[in-house]
Motif scaffolding. Structure first.
Motif, PDB file in Angstrom:
ATOM      1  N   ASP A   1     -16.803  77.347 -31.714  1.00  0.00           N
ATOM      2  CA  ASP A   1     -17.877  78.080 -31.041  1.00  0.00           C
ATOM      3  C   ASP A   1     -17.409  79.459 -30.596  1.00  0.00           C
ATOM      4  O   ASP A   1     -18.159  80.439 -30.697  1.00  0.00           O
ATOM      5  CB  ASP A   1     -18.372  77.273 -29.837  1.00  0.00           C
ATOM      6  CG  ASP A   1     -19.099  76.011 -30.274  1.00  0.00           C
ATOM      7  OD1 ASP A   1     -19.507  75.961 -31.445  1.00  0.00           O
ATOM      8  OD2 ASP A   1     -19.254  75.100 -29.447  1.00  0.00           O
TER       9      ASP A   1
ATOM     10  N   GLU B   1     -19.182  82.980 -31.616  1.00  0.00           N
ATOM     11  CA  GLU B   1     -19.649  83.932 -30.616  1.00  0.00           C
ATOM     12  C   GLU B   1     -18.951  85.282 -30.773  1.00  0.00           C
ATOM     13  O   GLU B   1     -19.563  86.335 -30.547  1.00  0.00           O
ATOM     14  CB  GLU B   1     -19.400  83.370 -29.209  1.00  0.00           C
ATOM     15  CG  GLU B   1     -20.232  82.142 -28.870  1.00  0.00           C
ATOM     16  CD  GLU B   1     -21.716  82.436 -28.876  1.00  0.00           C
ATOM     17  OE1 GLU B   1     -22.107  83.594 -28.573  1.00  0.00           O
ATOM     18  OE2 GLU B   1     -22.500  81.523 -29.199  1.00  0.00           O
ATOM     19  N   SER B   2     -17.686  85.263 -31.184  1.00  0.00           N
ATOM     20  CA  SER B   2     -16.979  86.517 -31.412  1.00  0.00           C
ATOM     21  C   SER B   2     -17.608  87.294 -32.557  1.00  0.00           C
ATOM     22  O   SER B   2     -17.757  88.525 -32.487  1.00  0.00           O
ATOM     23  CB  SER B   2     -15.504  86.233 -31.705  1.00  0.00           C
ATOM     24  OG  SER B   2     -14.891  85.566 -30.616  1.00  0.00           O
TER      25      SER B   2
ATOM     26  N   ILE C   1     -20.717  87.078 -33.486  1.00  0.00           N
ATOM     27  CA  ILE C   1     -22.017  87.569 -33.017  1.00  0.00           C
ATOM     28  C   ILE C   1     -21.837  88.847 -32.196  1.00  0.00           C
ATOM     29  O   ILE C   1     -22.589  89.818 -32.345  1.00  0.00           O
ATOM     30  CB  ILE C   1     -22.728  86.470 -32.196  1.00  0.00           C
ATOM     31  CG1 ILE C   1     -23.156  85.315 -33.116  1.00  0.00           C
ATOM     32  CG2 ILE C   1     -23.955  87.033 -31.479  1.00  0.00           C
ATOM     33  CD1 ILE C   1     -23.777  84.151 -32.388  1.00  0.00           C
ATOM     34  N   GLU C   2     -20.824  88.861 -31.320  1.00  0.00           N
ATOM     35  CA  GLU C   2     -20.557  90.067 -30.550  1.00  0.00           C
ATOM     36  C   GLU C   2     -20.115  91.222 -31.445  1.00  0.00           C
ATOM     37  O   GLU C   2     -20.412  92.387 -31.169  1.00  0.00           O
ATOM     38  CB  GLU C   2     -19.490  89.786 -29.487  1.00  0.00           C
ATOM     39  CG  GLU C   2     -19.940  88.836 -28.386  1.00  0.00           C
ATOM     40  CD  GLU C   2     -21.131  89.383 -27.626  1.00  0.00           C
ATOM     41  OE1 GLU C   2     -21.208  90.623 -27.433  1.00  0.00           O
ATOM     42  OE2 GLU C   2     -21.991  88.582 -27.226  1.00  0.00           O
TER      43      GLU C   2
ATOM     44  N   THR D   1     -28.617  85.971 -32.564  1.00  0.00           N
ATOM     45  CA  THR D   1     -28.482  84.599 -32.053  1.00  0.00           C
ATOM     46  C   THR D   1     -27.919  83.705 -33.141  1.00  0.00           C
ATOM     47  O   THR D   1     -27.999  84.013 -34.333  1.00  0.00           O
ATOM     48  CB  THR D   1     -29.845  84.055 -31.585  1.00  0.00           C
ATOM     49  OG1 THR D   1     -30.787  84.134 -32.667  1.00  0.00           O
ATOM     50  CG2 THR D   1     -30.372  84.843 -30.395  1.00  0.00           C
ATOM     51  N   ARG D   2     -27.371  82.593 -32.717  1.00  0.00           N
ATOM     52  CA  ARG D   2     -26.824  81.596 -33.632  1.00  0.00           C
ATOM     53  C   ARG D   2     -27.865  80.510 -33.867  1.00  0.00           C
ATOM     54  O   ARG D   2     -28.496  80.029 -32.923  1.00  0.00           O
ATOM     55  CB  ARG D   2     -25.553  80.987 -33.031  1.00  0.00           C
ATOM     56  CG  ARG D   2     -24.891  79.935 -33.907  1.00  0.00           C
ATOM     57  CD  ARG D   2     -23.693  79.344 -33.181  1.00  0.00           C
ATOM     58  NE  ARG D   2     -22.989  78.364 -33.983  1.00  0.00           N
ATOM     59  CZ  ARG D   2     -21.958  77.645 -33.556  1.00  0.00           C
ATOM     60  NH1 ARG D   2     -21.516  77.818 -32.318  1.00  0.00           N
ATOM     61  NH2 ARG D   2     -21.365  76.767 -34.343  1.00  0.00           N
TER      62      ARG D   2
ATOM     63  N   GLU E   1     -26.100  83.360 -38.374  1.00  0.00           N
ATOM     64  CA  GLU E   1     -26.606  84.115 -37.243  1.00  0.00           C
ATOM     65  C   GLU E   1     -27.874  84.852 -37.662  1.00  0.00           C
ATOM     66  O   GLU E   1     -27.990  85.302 -38.809  1.00  0.00           O
ATOM     67  CB  GLU E   1     -25.564  85.091 -36.718  1.00  0.00           C
ATOM     68  CG  GLU E   1     -25.194  86.193 -37.672  1.00  0.00           C
ATOM     69  CD  GLU E   1     -24.183  87.153 -37.070  1.00  0.00           C
ATOM     70  OE1 GLU E   1     -24.156  88.314 -37.511  1.00  0.00           O
ATOM     71  OE2 GLU E   1     -23.426  86.733 -36.181  1.00  0.00           O
TER      72      GLU E   1
END
Length: 747
Positions: A89, A93-94, A96-97, A165-166, A173
């Motif tokens: 996860d 998230e990395s 996505i950022e 968003t995921r 994404e």
């Protein structure tokens, strides 16, 4: 003493179900009282929502789905064979950022030339942007922004409208971008996906390039370290005379191993030679000097295999056979037999001589074996003593060899990794790819009409309820019987409604209180008559038989004069002997209401000693006796007049002559009259104006005199709006339908 407390209305027992339903009833009553305010606030909120929809421009949101790069560049030896790793996860998230990063956004802005788009560098069409532009207008001079400021403004706008968003727990994404133009929204969403992929490729290229440079530098260092370590090993061998064999052993150790094997073999040869010698010596001990024709039989390998002995034995056996044959044929003493025996003796000696020669050879072999064994043993001692010093240096040699091998292994590993890194730098790749390309959306994403209106209605409802609760909490007036009873700790004797302002002439004088006429003329079966009847019952059941009743109020204008006059008329018409006294000397409104403004009254009785009977007025219409107050003079010492001896004697005499002595006293808070004369009265009735007098004023009025609080018979809630009061109390109309306005039957 709360006299009326024992005459409170009947309160039925409340069961558990009723107690449980009490909060719901309170909510219902609250909504019935405040629904207009709540509805008004909800309506205003909906109007605000409609206005928002009218001024807010339409926005469109385009979405693109992209699978992120799941490859990891690792440097550990255990991960060289596996490049695809499970993405956690945090890794997702990395990524996505990274998609939302300023670097990717800058690439998109430059690619689409958004720094020239008015939507990004202009004021904007949003309501907030317009308000901010109006606030800034005229406050400071407009200057041309720099390119950095323009790009910063573009990036801020893109960040506000971008949403990444995921999708669930997958590696996909969703890139959503909101714009005023549907085509532009799709282009920007796709541009973000492409920019992310390009950024991943560039990041891998840069990472492998930096890794290659570092590896190249590190490989040179490791090559030098490995070479230095190998040279140190060779120098140490030369300095200490250490020679390493084929299998990595020292030369002395190899020689010791060989000498050990040779010594064992030499000892075995010596033992074998000695055994042979001992055996052949035992055979030689069998030889005798006397002549015997027994053939020697040495059980020795060399003797058995000796061809000379074998030939001599064969010849001996042949002669022996002939000798036996010839001796039997020609006799033992025959010359031929003797010759054969002589030849046999010679052959026997020759055999023993050959055996002796073999024994001598065994002695020589034994000496040689012993000499060889001694020589090998001596050499072993020499080599062992020599290798003792070499063995101490071997520990240091092992350390140097281990370091050299370590540097060599690291060098080979880094060299292999450098080769792979160069290959990756030549062919960078990524697993990130666009799964769904963004297309122009068919409809607008914001503002949503249904959601906006629903949210406005919900917010309006919440705000309306809060305003209603605040209104309830801030309302310090009395609206229900329960509020008044809880506040005073006594019963609410009656509730009198508010009446319309219709003037009528009473006794030829314009009436100042039309409510008095309407109350006094109320139908006998009406709610107003029943309220007055309840006051009468409370006075009649007074435990001490109190007849002198003071009618008071906290403030002027609450209707105590009207209530006193109306109640006096009611009990007088019911047959009770009633005396009504206007004791409000500063504002004799009752005297004016009944039309006796010019008549002498209470002030004349005290000041001029006028007899009470001369001042008493019997009202033929309302059937009660009335003692007016003087309207010509306003005495400043009204409390002294009311507390005079004449007043005391009047009340004492009236108590024995009348069934009801009702005194209209001044209001409690403005003047001190009530506090001064409270001890002259048997009971008090407090008149409270519905929805006007505050609770603080009522409490202060009751607390002004302990006697007033102790002798409080009850309270009357006056000028009540019955419709609103029903909403506050939550009673149904069935209770009020019991009353009628039918006139009474003639007796």
């Amino acid at each position: 003493m709360n006299v009326a407390g024992q005459f409170s209305p009947f309160a039925p027992a409340v069961d558990n179900d009723a107690s449980a339903a009490a909060p719901l009833l309170q909510v219902r009553d609250f909504l019935s009282r405040q629904w207009r305010l709540i509805a008004l606030v909800v309506g205003l909120a909906i109007l605000v929502g409609i206005a928002y929809l009218a001024v807010t421009p339409s926005k469109f949101t385009a979405q693109a789905d992209m699978i992120i790069d799941t490859k990891r560049v690792t440097w550990s030896q255990s991960e060289l064979s596996t490049e695809n790793r499970t993405v956690e996860d945090a890794s997702v998230e990395s990524e996505i950022e990274t998609t939302r990063s300023e670097k990717v956004a800058t690439r998109v802005a430059k690619q689409l030339r958004l720094n020239e788009d008015p939507e990004f560098v202009g004021v904007g069409n949003s309501l907030r942007s317009r308000i901010f532009s109006l606030l800034r207008f005229g406050s400071q001079s407009e200057t041309e922004p720099s390119s950095e400021e323009v790009m910063r403004r573009v990036l801020t706008t893109m960040k506000d409208n971008l949403r990444v968003t995921r999708l669930g727990r997958s590696y996909i994404e969703q890139i959503a971008y909101t714009s005023l133009d549907r085509e532009k929204a799709a282009r920007i969403a796709n541009a973000f996906a492409d920019a992310y992929i390009e950024d991943q490729l560039q990041a891998k290229f840069e990472a492998t390039h930096r890794a290659s440079q570092w590896l190249e530098q590190r490989i040179g260092e490791l090559r030098q370290q490995a070479s230095d370590a190998y040279k140190a090993v060779q120098d140490f061998k030369s300095q200490n005379g250490i020679i390493i064999g084929v299998e990595g052993k020292l030369a002395s150790e190899v020689e010791l191993d060989q000498l050990g094997v040779a010594l064992a073999k030499a000892r075995a040869d010596t033992s074998q030679a000695k055994a042979k010698l001992d055996r052949i010596e035992r055979v030689l001990e069998q030889r005798t000097e006397r002549e015997s024709f027994n053939i020697p039989d040495p059980v020795v390998t060399d003797a058995l295999n000796n061809p000379v002995i074998t030939k001599l034995r064969q010849q001996f056996l042949d002669d022996q056979s002939k000798e036996s044959e010839w001796s039997a044929r020609y006799g033992v003493d025959h010359q031929a037999a003797r010759n054969l025996r002589a030849e046999m003796a010679a052959l026997q000696r020759a055999i023993w001589d050959e055996i002796s020669r073999i024994a001598e050879s065994y002695k020589s072999e034994l000496q040689i074996a012993k000499s060889q064994e001694e020589s090998i043993d001596k050499r072993m001692v020499e080599v062992f003593q020599k290798s003792a010093s070499t063995r101490q240096s071997q520990v240091r040699l092992r350390e140097l060899e281990t370091a050299a091998n370590t540097y060599r292994g690291i060098y080979e590993t880094f060299l292999s990794r450098f080769t792979q890194s160069v290959q990756q730098q030549s062919f960078p790749s990524t697993e990130a790819r666009v799964v769904t390309v963004a297309t122009p959306p068919p409809g607008r994403s914001s503002p949503k009409v249904g959601l906006t209106l629903a949210l406005a209605a919900i917010c309006g409802l919440g705000l309306g309820v809060m305003c209603a609760l605040a209104r309830e909490q801030m309302n310090r007036q009395i609206h229900t019987r329960e509020q008044l009873e809880t506040l005073l700790g006594t019963s609410c004797l009656a509730v009198l409604p508010a009446f319309a302002e219709k003037r009528k002439t009473v006794h030829g004088v314009s009436s100042a209180s039309p409510a008095f006429r309407q109350i006094s003329e109320a139908a006998p079966f009406s709610a107003t008559a029943e309220a007055l009847r309840y006051i009468k019952v409370a006075i009649d059941l007074h435990p001490a038989g109190g007849k002198v009743i003071g009618i008071v109020s906290a403030l002027p204008g609450e209707g105590k004069t009207t209530v006193a006059a109306a109640f006096a008329s009611f009990v007088a018409k019911s047959g009770g002997r009633t005396l009504l006294i206007d004791a409000d000397l500063r504002n004799p409104s009752m005297t004016k209401t009944l039309g006796y403004s010019d008549s002498p009254g209470l002030l004349d009785m005290v000041a001029n000693k006028t007899p009470f009977e001369d001042l008493l007025i019997t009202d033929s219409q309302f059937k009660f006796d009335f003692l007016p107050a003087s309207t010509r003079i306003k005495p400043s010492n009204s409390s002294d007049i009311l507390n005079s001896l004449a007043m005391r004697q009047l009340l004492k005499a009236a108590k024995s002559d009348y069934d009801y002595v009702l005194v209209d006293l001044p209001p409690v808070l403005p003047v001190v009259d009530v506090k001064a004369v409270a001890h002259l009265f048997d009971a008090f009735v407090l008149v409270v104006e519905w929805g006007s007098t505050s609770t603080d004023e009522i409490v202060k009025a009751v607390a002004a005199s302990p006697i007033l609080s102790e002798r409080m018979l009850g309270a009357v809630l006056n000028k009540a709006d019955e419709a609103i009061m029903r909403r506050f109390e939550g009673y149904s109309d069935r209770r009020y339908k019991y009353y009628t306005n039918e006139p009474a039957e003639p007796a």
